[in-house]
Motif scaffolding. Structure first.
Motif, PDB file in Angstrom:
ATOM      1  N   GLN A 226      73.143   7.056  53.632  1.00  0.00           N
ATOM      2  CA  GLN A 226      74.350   6.283  53.845  1.00  0.00           C
ATOM      3  C   GLN A 226      75.637   6.979  53.454  1.00  0.00           C
ATOM      4  OE1 GLN A 226      73.191   3.055  50.981  1.00  0.00           O
ATOM      5  NE2 GLN A 226      71.289   2.746  52.127  1.00  0.00           N
ATOM      6  N   GLU A 227      75.380   7.879  52.617  1.00  0.00           N
ATOM      7  CA  GLU A 227      76.724   8.527  51.987  1.00  0.00           C
ATOM      8  C   GLU A 227      77.183   9.361  53.168  1.00  0.00           C
ATOM      9  OE1 GLU A 227      79.926   9.576  49.571  1.00  0.00           O
ATOM     10  OE2 GLU A 227      78.420   7.907  49.454  1.00  0.00           O
ATOM     11  N   LEU A 228      76.184   9.847  53.714  1.00  0.00           N
ATOM     12  CA  LEU A 228      76.554  10.976  54.990  1.00  0.00           C
ATOM     13  C   LEU A 228      77.496  10.229  56.122  1.00  0.00           C
ATOM     14  CD1 LEU A 228      73.373  13.221  55.358  1.00  0.00           C
ATOM     15  CD2 LEU A 228      75.736  13.951  54.693  1.00  0.00           C
ATOM     16  N   ARG A 229      77.081   8.917  56.409  1.00  0.00           N
ATOM     17  CA  ARG A 229      77.747   8.335  57.245  1.00  0.00           C
ATOM     18  C   ARG A 229      79.193   7.863  57.084  1.00  0.00           C
ATOM     19  NH1 ARG A 229      72.407   4.354  58.179  1.00  0.00           N
ATOM     20  NH2 ARG A 229      71.410   5.712  59.891  1.00  0.00           N
ATOM     21  N   THR A 230      79.469   7.814  55.768  1.00  0.00           N
ATOM     22  CA  THR A 230      80.758   7.505  55.407  1.00  0.00           C
ATOM     23  C   THR A 230      81.809   8.753  55.573  1.00  0.00           C
ATOM     24  OG1 THR A 230      80.529   8.172  52.919  1.00  0.00           O
ATOM     25  CG2 THR A 230      79.970   5.893  53.764  1.00  0.00           C
ATOM     26  N   LYS A 304      67.669  13.183  60.825  1.00  0.00           N
ATOM     27  CA  LYS A 304      67.872  11.801  60.942  1.00  0.00           C
ATOM     28  C   LYS A 304      69.200  11.589  62.084  1.00  0.00           C
ATOM     29  CE  LYS A 304      66.609   7.732  59.203  1.00  0.00           C
ATOM     30  NZ  LYS A 304      65.248   7.207  58.815  1.00  0.00           N
ATOM     31  N   ASP A 305      69.144  10.305  62.488  1.00  0.00           N
ATOM     32  CA  ASP A 305      70.293  10.080  63.630  1.00  0.00           C
ATOM     33  C   ASP A 305      70.124  11.040  64.674  1.00  0.00           C
ATOM     34  OD1 ASP A 305      71.000   8.218  61.887  1.00  0.00           O
ATOM     35  OD2 ASP A 305      73.133   9.220  61.298  1.00  0.00           O
ATOM     36  N   ILE A 310      70.906  12.597  75.225  1.00  0.00           N
ATOM     37  CA  ILE A 310      72.432  12.372  75.114  1.00  0.00           C
ATOM     38  C   ILE A 310      72.697  12.108  76.409  1.00  0.00           C
ATOM     39  CG2 ILE A 310      74.522  13.369  74.337  1.00  0.00           C
ATOM     40  CD1 ILE A 310      72.322  13.314  72.335  1.00  0.00           C
ATOM     41  N   LYS A 311      73.053  10.854  76.723  1.00  0.00           N
ATOM     42  CA  LYS A 311      73.573  10.081  78.246  1.00  0.00           C
ATOM     43  C   LYS A 311      74.945  10.545  78.474  1.00  0.00           C
ATOM     44  CE  LYS A 311      70.859   5.821  77.959  1.00  0.00           C
ATOM     45  NZ  LYS A 311      70.108   6.318  79.356  1.00  0.00           N
ATOM     46  N   GLY A 312      75.045  10.915  79.906  1.00  0.00           N
ATOM     47  CA  GLY A 312      76.191  11.105  80.304  1.00  0.00           C
ATOM     48  C   GLY A 312      77.466  10.525  79.757  1.00  0.00           C
ATOM     49  N   LYS A 313      78.536  11.261  79.582  1.00  0.00           N
ATOM     50  CA  LYS A 313      79.784  10.638  79.135  1.00  0.00           C
ATOM     51  C   LYS A 313      79.564  10.124  77.601  1.00  0.00           C
ATOM     52  CE  LYS A 313      82.618  12.372  82.439  1.00  0.00           C
ATOM     53  NZ  LYS A 313      83.530  13.442  82.081  1.00  0.00           N
ATOM     54  N   SER A 314      78.687  10.539  76.740  1.00  0.00           N
ATOM     55  CA  SER A 314      78.341  10.076  75.700  1.00  0.00           C
ATOM     56  C   SER A 314      78.313  11.128  74.440  1.00  0.00           C
ATOM     57  CB  SER A 314      77.173   9.285  75.591  1.00  0.00           C
ATOM     58  OG  SER A 314      75.919   9.947  75.568  1.00  0.00           O
ATOM     59  N   ALA A 315      78.305  10.739  73.376  1.00  0.00           N
ATOM     60  CA  ALA A 315      78.037  11.686  72.131  1.00  0.00           C
ATOM     61  C   ALA A 315      77.186  11.038  71.172  1.00  0.00           C
ATOM     62  CB  ALA A 315      79.336  11.919  71.562  1.00  0.00           C
ATOM     63  N   ASN A 316      76.638  12.006  70.261  1.00  0.00           N
ATOM     64  CA  ASN A 316      75.511  11.550  69.291  1.00  0.00           C
ATOM     65  C   ASN A 316      76.034  12.561  67.783  1.00  0.00           C
ATOM     66  OD1 ASN A 316      73.651  10.332  67.981  1.00  0.00           O
ATOM     67  ND2 ASN A 316      72.129  11.427  68.917  1.00  0.00           N
ATOM     68  N   ARG A 317      75.407  12.118  66.718  1.00  0.00           N
ATOM     69  CA  ARG A 317      75.451  13.179  65.710  1.00  0.00           C
ATOM     70  C   ARG A 317      74.057  13.390  65.282  1.00  0.00           C
ATOM     71  NH1 ARG A 317      79.794  12.507  61.097  1.00  0.00           N
ATOM     72  NH2 ARG A 317      80.921  13.592  62.721  1.00  0.00           N
ATOM     73  N   LEU A 318      73.688  14.672  64.987  1.00  0.00           N
ATOM     74  CA  LEU A 318      72.496  15.175  64.497  1.00  0.00           C
ATOM     75  C   LEU A 318      72.654  15.525  62.891  1.00  0.00           C
ATOM     76  CD1 LEU A 318      69.349  16.420  64.747  1.00  0.00           C
ATOM     77  CD2 LEU A 318      70.528  18.522  65.792  1.00  0.00           C
ATOM     78  N   VAL A 319      71.529  15.034  62.101  1.00  0.00           N
ATOM     79  CA  VAL A 319      71.680  15.468  60.541  1.00  0.00           C
ATOM     80  C   VAL A 319      70.259  16.174  60.487  1.00  0.00           C
ATOM     81  CG1 VAL A 319      71.499  14.565  58.435  1.00  0.00           C
ATOM     82  CG2 VAL A 319      72.973  13.419  60.076  1.00  0.00           C
ATOM     83  N   LEU A 320      70.536  17.274  60.088  1.00  0.00           N
ATOM     84  CA  LEU A 320      69.507  18.283  59.780  1.00  0.00           C
ATOM     85  C   LEU A 320      69.123  18.429  58.079  1.00  0.00           C
ATOM     86  CD1 LEU A 320      69.047  21.106  62.360  1.00  0.00           C
ATOM     87  CD2 LEU A 320      67.833  18.725  62.319  1.00  0.00           C
TER      88      LEU A 320
END
Length: 364
Positions: A226-230, A304-305, A310-320
């Protein structure tokens, strides 16, 4: 002195003898033993570069990738009567050769493991009783990077940080062994005996807490997420772009015994990026083209997350999430991202200067 040397040469020539230089001297082989229910390890002072086995149907010898200065030696056939050999070459040019024989059941191996490292690492020998009615748990001073058993049909292993769990089959052999290497490259050779016992936990360092299994669904981890998302991005200089795909590190935080790496993934093409797997290593900084790199796998304890597409023309975040660590200045922490059925394999190197600047996740 010159006349004496000439006289020696003439004498050698007269008798048809050849002067033998130190480089031409033969390497004397050591006699070692193997058995079907025990695994033997050979520990060298530097990384192993080549292994040759005389008769592969009798024995197998392979380098331990988590500790490339160690060779695992196993009997492939039970009660073989022939003698074979194994030769090991290390990156410093040193050569070790061994005559390998099978040791009969009931006899004690005089050298369960071979240590050629001249005390470079600590080597510990233990004995333990295990039962097929209970799970045996072993705790070590440092986190485990490698563990194996002598008889895989009789004993199954699971490891979590500094904890090794051993389960015993109903028809397990009476005697076998375990071999464990921790992150400091210290070794633990444990002779195990299937027996009725009231001891199910073995702690080899009472000073260390039992920090073995991390519950990824714990309240602590949820609070961290929760804190990382902020958090907004605070690192802009570590990244790679290849074939319209970007992998970059955006944040790095530490909380108590945990460290969190946050990576941004951006697919700038119209072609979906399917992630096959992610690997993390500690590697030497390669100084020359032909240099041999040593590497150690560093497995995350928490992800997590993480979307595998990763679909075309999109983004995502990876937490290790990892157990906290640092690396020497001559090494790098490397993350590899592999595309399933594609060629956009990404590789990102993080130097120690970024790791030691990790910020606290929660402000005090």
């Amino acid at each position: 002195m010159k006349r004496i040397y000439i006289l020696i040469v003439l004498c050698v020539a007269a008798f048809g003898l050849k002067a033998q230089s130190p480089e031409q001297e033969s390497i004397k082989a050591k006699n070692i033993y193997v058995s079907f229910d025990f695994v033997k390890h050979l520990v060298f002072p530097v990384q192993v570069s080549d292994i040759e086995v005389g008769e592969k149907e009798l024995i197998s010898a392979e380098r331990v990738e988590e500790a490339p200065h160690v060779v695992r030696l196993c009997a492939q056939s039970e009660d073989f009567e022939k003698e074979t050999n194994v030769t090991v070459v290390c990156i410093d040019g040193s050569v070790y050769t061994y005559h390998v024989k099978y040791i009969a059941n009931g006899l004690v191996d005089p050298s369960p493991n071979i240590y050629e490292d001249n005390g470079k690492w600590e080597h510990n020998d233990y004995q333990a009783d295990v039962s097929d009615m209970h799970m045996a748990e072993f705790f070590f001073p440092s986190d485990i990077i490698y563990g194996t058993q002598g008889n895989e049909m009789s004993f199954a292993l699971q490891s979590y940080n500094n904890q090794l769990k051993v389960s015993t089959a109903k028809d397990a052999v009476e005697n076998s062994n375990l071999f464990v290497i921790d992150k400091n490259m210290n070794t633990y050779s444990i002779v195990i005996r299937r027996n009725e016992t009231s001891v199910f936990t073995y702690n080899y360092d009472d000073k260390r807490e039992y920090t073995a299994h991390i519950d990824v669904n714990s309240e602590v981890m949820d609070k961290c997420l929760q804190e990382l998302r902020t958090k907004k991005r605070n690192i802009y200089s570590v990244g790679e772009v290849k074939n319209k795909f970007e992998l970059s590190m955006s944040n790095l935080y530490v909380h108590e015994d945990f460290m969190f790496f946050i990576f941004d993934l951006k697919n700038k093409s119209y072609i979906d990026y399917d992630i096959e797997f992610v690997k993390c290593f500690q590697r030497d900084i390669k100084k020359s083209k032909n240099a041999i790199q040593q590497e150690t796998t560093i497995d995350p304890i928490y992800t997590k997350d993480f979307e595998t597409k990763i679909k075309g023309k999109s983004a995502n975040r990876l937490v290790l999430g990892f157990n906290k660590f640092t690396i020497p200045d001559n090494k790098i922490f490397e993350i590899e991202l592999y595309e399933k059925g594609g060629g956009r394999h990404m590789k990102l190197a993080v130097e120690n200067k970024y790791i030691i600047r990790a910020e606290p996740l929660f402000e005090k």
